[in-house]
Design a protein around this motif. Structure first.
Motif, PDB file in Angstrom:
ATOM      1  N   ARG A 155      48.437  33.323  56.569  1.00  0.00           N
ATOM      2  CA  ARG A 155      48.421  34.318  55.485  1.00  0.00           C
ATOM      3  C   ARG A 155      47.404  33.941  54.428  1.00  0.00           C
ATOM      4  NH1 ARG A 155      54.009  34.110  56.375  1.00  0.00           N
ATOM      5  NH2 ARG A 155      54.287  32.596  54.675  1.00  0.00           N
ATOM      6  N   GLY A 156      47.283  32.616  54.165  1.00  0.00           N
ATOM      7  CA  GLY A 156      46.306  32.180  53.168  1.00  0.00           C
ATOM      8  C   GLY A 156      44.892  32.531  53.581  1.00  0.00           C
ATOM      9  N   VAL A 157      44.580  32.285  54.867  1.00  0.00           N
ATOM     10  CA  VAL A 157      43.248  32.630  55.364  1.00  0.00           C
ATOM     11  C   VAL A 157      43.015  34.138  55.282  1.00  0.00           C
ATOM     12  CG1 VAL A 157      41.773  32.668  57.408  1.00  0.00           C
ATOM     13  CG2 VAL A 157      43.099  30.614  56.858  1.00  0.00           C
ATOM     14  N   ALA A 158      44.032  34.908  55.700  1.00  0.00           N
ATOM     15  CA  ALA A 158      43.900  36.369  55.661  1.00  0.00           C
ATOM     16  C   ALA A 158      43.704  36.863  54.234  1.00  0.00           C
ATOM     17  CB  ALA A 158      45.142  37.016  56.281  1.00  0.00           C
ATOM     18  N   GLN A 159      44.484  36.271  53.298  1.00  0.00           N
ATOM     19  CA  GLN A 159      44.353  36.685  51.907  1.00  0.00           C
ATOM     20  C   GLN A 159      42.987  36.341  51.353  1.00  0.00           C
ATOM     21  OE1 GLN A 159      47.666  34.741  50.086  1.00  0.00           O
ATOM     22  NE2 GLN A 159      49.173  36.207  50.838  1.00  0.00           N
ATOM     23  N   THR A 160      42.477  35.160  51.734  1.00  0.00           N
ATOM     24  CA  THR A 160      41.152  34.771  51.269  1.00  0.00           C
ATOM     25  C   THR A 160      40.089  35.725  51.788  1.00  0.00           C
ATOM     26  OG1 THR A 160      41.797  32.446  51.171  1.00  0.00           O
ATOM     27  CG2 THR A 160      39.430  32.920  51.284  1.00  0.00           C
ATOM     28  N   ARG A 161      40.198  36.065  53.080  1.00  0.00           N
ATOM     29  CA  ARG A 161      39.222  36.991  53.648  1.00  0.00           C
ATOM     30  C   ARG A 161      39.323  38.362  52.995  1.00  0.00           C
ATOM     31  NH1 ARG A 161      40.005  35.457  60.082  1.00  0.00           N
ATOM     32  NH2 ARG A 161      38.924  33.438  59.992  1.00  0.00           N
ATOM     33  N   THR A 162      40.569  38.808  52.721  1.00  0.00           N
ATOM     34  CA  THR A 162      40.752  40.100  52.065  1.00  0.00           C
ATOM     35  C   THR A 162      40.149  40.080  50.668  1.00  0.00           C
ATOM     36  OG1 THR A 162      42.789  40.514  53.292  1.00  0.00           O
ATOM     37  CG2 THR A 162      42.454  41.782  51.276  1.00  0.00           C
ATOM     38  N   ALA A 163      40.401  38.968  49.934  1.00  0.00           N
ATOM     39  CA  ALA A 163      39.844  38.862  48.583  1.00  0.00           C
ATOM     40  C   ALA A 163      38.322  38.857  48.623  1.00  0.00           C
ATOM     41  CB  ALA A 163      40.357  37.581  47.915  1.00  0.00           C
ATOM     42  N   ASP A 164      37.753  38.127  49.609  1.00  0.00           N
ATOM     43  CA  ASP A 164      36.298  38.097  49.740  1.00  0.00           C
ATOM     44  C   ASP A 164      35.760  39.491  50.019  1.00  0.00           C
ATOM     45  OD1 ASP A 164      36.326  35.415  49.295  1.00  0.00           O
ATOM     46  OD2 ASP A 164      36.168  34.846  51.406  1.00  0.00           O
ATOM     47  N   THR A 165      36.461  40.233  50.881  1.00  0.00           N
ATOM     48  CA  THR A 165      36.024  41.590  51.206  1.00  0.00           C
ATOM     49  C   THR A 165      36.085  42.484  49.978  1.00  0.00           C
ATOM     50  OG1 THR A 165      36.812  41.351  53.478  1.00  0.00           O
ATOM     51  CG2 THR A 165      36.461  43.592  52.670  1.00  0.00           C
ATOM     52  N   ARG A 166      37.186  42.354  49.229  1.00  0.00           N
ATOM     53  CA  ARG A 166      37.319  43.171  48.022  1.00  0.00           C
ATOM     54  C   ARG A 166      36.240  42.829  47.004  1.00  0.00           C
ATOM     55  NH1 ARG A 166      43.892  42.704  47.206  1.00  0.00           N
ATOM     56  NH2 ARG A 166      44.489  44.161  48.879  1.00  0.00           N
ATOM     57  N   ASN A 167      35.994  41.522  46.824  1.00  0.00           N
ATOM     58  CA  ASN A 167      34.965  41.114  45.877  1.00  0.00           C
ATOM     59  C   ASN A 167      33.598  41.634  46.289  1.00  0.00           C
ATOM     60  OD1 ASN A 167      36.821  39.757  44.312  1.00  0.00           O
ATOM     61  ND2 ASN A 167      36.476  37.780  45.296  1.00  0.00           N
ATOM     62  N   ALA A 168      33.314  41.559  47.589  1.00  0.00           N
ATOM     63  CA  ALA A 168      32.038  42.059  48.072  1.00  0.00           C
ATOM     64  C   ALA A 168      31.933  43.559  47.844  1.00  0.00           C
ATOM     65  CB  ALA A 168      31.878  41.735  49.561  1.00  0.00           C
ATOM     66  N   GLY A 169      33.044  44.278  48.084  1.00  0.00           N
ATOM     67  CA  GLY A 169      33.042  45.720  47.849  1.00  0.00           C
ATOM     68  C   GLY A 169      32.850  46.057  46.393  1.00  0.00           C
ATOM     69  N   LEU A 170      33.501  45.281  45.510  1.00  0.00           N
ATOM     70  CA  LEU A 170      33.356  45.514  44.073  1.00  0.00           C
ATOM     71  C   LEU A 170      31.929  45.261  43.619  1.00  0.00           C
ATOM     72  CD1 LEU A 170      34.538  46.093  41.295  1.00  0.00           C
ATOM     73  CD2 LEU A 170      35.227  43.702  41.159  1.00  0.00           C
ATOM     74  N   GLU A 171      31.351  44.167  44.092  1.00  0.00           N
ATOM     75  CA  GLU A 171      29.969  43.858  43.722  1.00  0.00           C
ATOM     76  C   GLU A 171      29.017  44.946  44.189  1.00  0.00           C
ATOM     77  OE1 GLU A 171      28.667  41.562  41.841  1.00  0.00           O
ATOM     78  OE2 GLU A 171      30.648  40.759  41.373  1.00  0.00           O
ATOM     79  N   ALA A 172      29.257  45.453  45.404  1.00  0.00           N
ATOM     80  CA  ALA A 172      28.401  46.525  45.926  1.00  0.00           C
ATOM     81  C   ALA A 172      28.551  47.792  45.082  1.00  0.00           C
ATOM     82  CB  ALA A 172      28.768  46.814  47.382  1.00  0.00           C
ATOM     83  N   ALA A 173      29.800  48.102  44.692  1.00  0.00           N
ATOM     84  CA  ALA A 173      30.037  49.292  43.873  1.00  0.00           C
ATOM     85  C   ALA A 173      29.373  49.158  42.502  1.00  0.00           C
ATOM     86  CB  ALA A 173      31.533  49.532  43.713  1.00  0.00           C
ATOM     87  N   LEU A 174      29.487  47.969  41.901  1.00  0.00           N
ATOM     88  CA  LEU A 174      28.868  47.746  40.600  1.00  0.00           C
ATOM     89  C   LEU A 174      27.343  47.823  40.692  1.00  0.00           C
ATOM     90  CD1 LEU A 174      31.062  44.811  39.224  1.00  0.00           C
ATOM     91  CD2 LEU A 174      31.095  47.205  38.496  1.00  0.00           C
ATOM     92  N   ALA A 175      26.802  47.255  41.761  1.00  0.00           N
ATOM     93  CA  ALA A 175      25.357  47.310  41.949  1.00  0.00           C
ATOM     94  C   ALA A 175      24.884  48.756  42.109  1.00  0.00           C
ATOM     95  CB  ALA A 175      24.953  46.480  43.172  1.00  0.00           C
ATOM     96  N   ALA A 176      25.656  49.545  42.870  1.00  0.00           N
ATOM     97  CA  ALA A 176      25.307  50.953  43.052  1.00  0.00           C
ATOM     98  C   ALA A 176      25.400  51.709  41.736  1.00  0.00           C
ATOM     99  CB  ALA A 176      26.239  51.584  44.095  1.00  0.00           C
ATOM    100  N   ALA A 177      26.432  51.400  40.929  1.00  0.00           N
ATOM    101  CA  ALA A 177      26.588  52.062  39.628  1.00  0.00           C
ATOM    102  C   ALA A 177      25.431  51.707  38.694  1.00  0.00           C
ATOM    103  CB  ALA A 177      27.916  51.665  38.990  1.00  0.00           C
ATOM    104  N   ARG A 178      25.045  50.428  38.700  1.00  0.00           N
ATOM    105  CA  ARG A 178      23.913  50.017  37.861  1.00  0.00           C
ATOM    106  C   ARG A 178      22.631  50.718  38.287  1.00  0.00           C
ATOM    107  NH1 ARG A 178      26.633  44.862  38.013  1.00  0.00           N
ATOM    108  NH2 ARG A 178      25.517  44.314  39.917  1.00  0.00           N
ATOM    109  N   GLU A 179      22.459  50.852  39.595  1.00  0.00           N
ATOM    110  CA  GLU A 179      21.260  51.522  40.088  1.00  0.00           C
ATOM    111  C   GLU A 179      21.266  52.995  39.687  1.00  0.00           C
ATOM    112  OE1 GLU A 179      17.627  52.188  41.714  1.00  0.00           O
ATOM    113  OE2 GLU A 179      18.631  50.291  41.255  1.00  0.00           O
ATOM    114  N   ARG A 180      22.440  53.642  39.803  1.00  0.00           N
ATOM    115  CA  ARG A 180      22.528  55.050  39.371  1.00  0.00           C
ATOM    116  C   ARG A 180      22.240  55.165  37.884  1.00  0.00           C
ATOM    117  NH1 ARG A 180      27.117  54.944  42.756  1.00  0.00           N
ATOM    118  NH2 ARG A 180      28.489  54.731  40.953  1.00  0.00           N
TER     119      ARG A 180
END
Length: 246
Positions: A100-125
């Motif tokens: 579960r710890g590994v899964a949670q870490t991977r999920t958190a990494d995915t969420r963080n990557a998604g958030l960073e991508a969304a913020l980058a897209a917002a900054r570009e817009r």
């Protein structure tokens, strides 16, 4: 007590030393032997009940080494040893908590990557939108506004810095000034310094002036200024600056 040290199979053998009651072990094999032959490649000297546990640990090590070598990644196992030397070895992959710890870490990494991508897209817009605004026909350079007001570029920049003029930083294009911040007499609206004080930076003032507001009966700040409703504009800006939302 005499200590002995000899070499077998190209690998040094650790000295036999006994300090406290417990487990003493002679290993006559290197790690590669453990991985390939397991317990058969090792000679053990242990107190009775612990011998089986030691063999189990070496076996688990060999299995972990083989899996790690085959998968090309770390393979771990958990060992619990009681005071009698009995041990239980459990592969980490079989531990629900670890999984579960590994899964949670991977999920958190995915969420963080998604958030960073969304913020980058917002900054570009935001950059694209700002470039569109600054390239509009109603935007003047400092020199153009200076000519219109029959003054100098130095005076225009001074008025921008003290909030008497709204100047938007266009980076490559320099500061740009909305021409509609001038009243019918061709002078900057006197409410502009008050708006700067209540709202903060020039972009905040600009957004307030181009957006409609309930406090102004649905008019934009700019439209209300054109109608001579300066006091109402400042009151609305005060409400926005305080974060009053209805």
């Amino acid at each position: 007590m005499a200590n002995a040290k000899k070499s077998t199979g190209g690998r040094s053998i650790s000295r036999a030393r006994k300090s406290k009651p417990g487990l003493t072990m002679f290993l006559k094999a290197n790690f590669k032997t453990l991985a390939t032959k397991g317990v058969r490649g090792v000679k053990l000297k242990t107190p009775g009940a612990a011998k089986k546990s030691v063999g189990l640990l070496i076996k688990r090590y060999g299995e972990a080494f083989e899996k790690s070598n085959r998968a090309g990644r770390v393979h771990s196992f958990l060992v619990n040893v009681d005071p009698d030397g009995c041990a239980v070895a459990t592969p980490i992959e079989q531990s629900g908590t670890a999984a579960r710890g590994v899964a949670q870490t991977r999920t958190a990494d995915t969420r963080n990557a998604g958030l960073e991508a969304a913020l980058a897209a917002a900054r570009e817009r935001g950059r694209v939108r700002a470039a569109e605004i600054l390239s509009g026909e109603d935007m003047l350079s400092a020199d153009e506004l200076a000519n219109l007001l029959h003054t100098t570029r130095v005076t225009i920049n001074a008025k921008r810095q003290n909030g008497q003029l709204v100047g938007l930083d266009g980076a490559k294009r320099g500061f740009r000034f909305p021409v509609w911040q001038l009243d019918r007499d061709g002078k900057p609206y006197p409410e502009l310094p008050g708006l700067r004080e209540r709202l903060g930076g020039p972009w905040a003032v600009f957004r307030f002036l181009v957006q409609p507001h309930d406090e102004l009966d649905g008019l934009t700040g700019r439209e209300a200024l054109e109608l001579g409703r300066g006091e109402a504009v400042l009151a609305a800006a005060e409400s926005v600056g305080r974060g009053d939302f209805r």
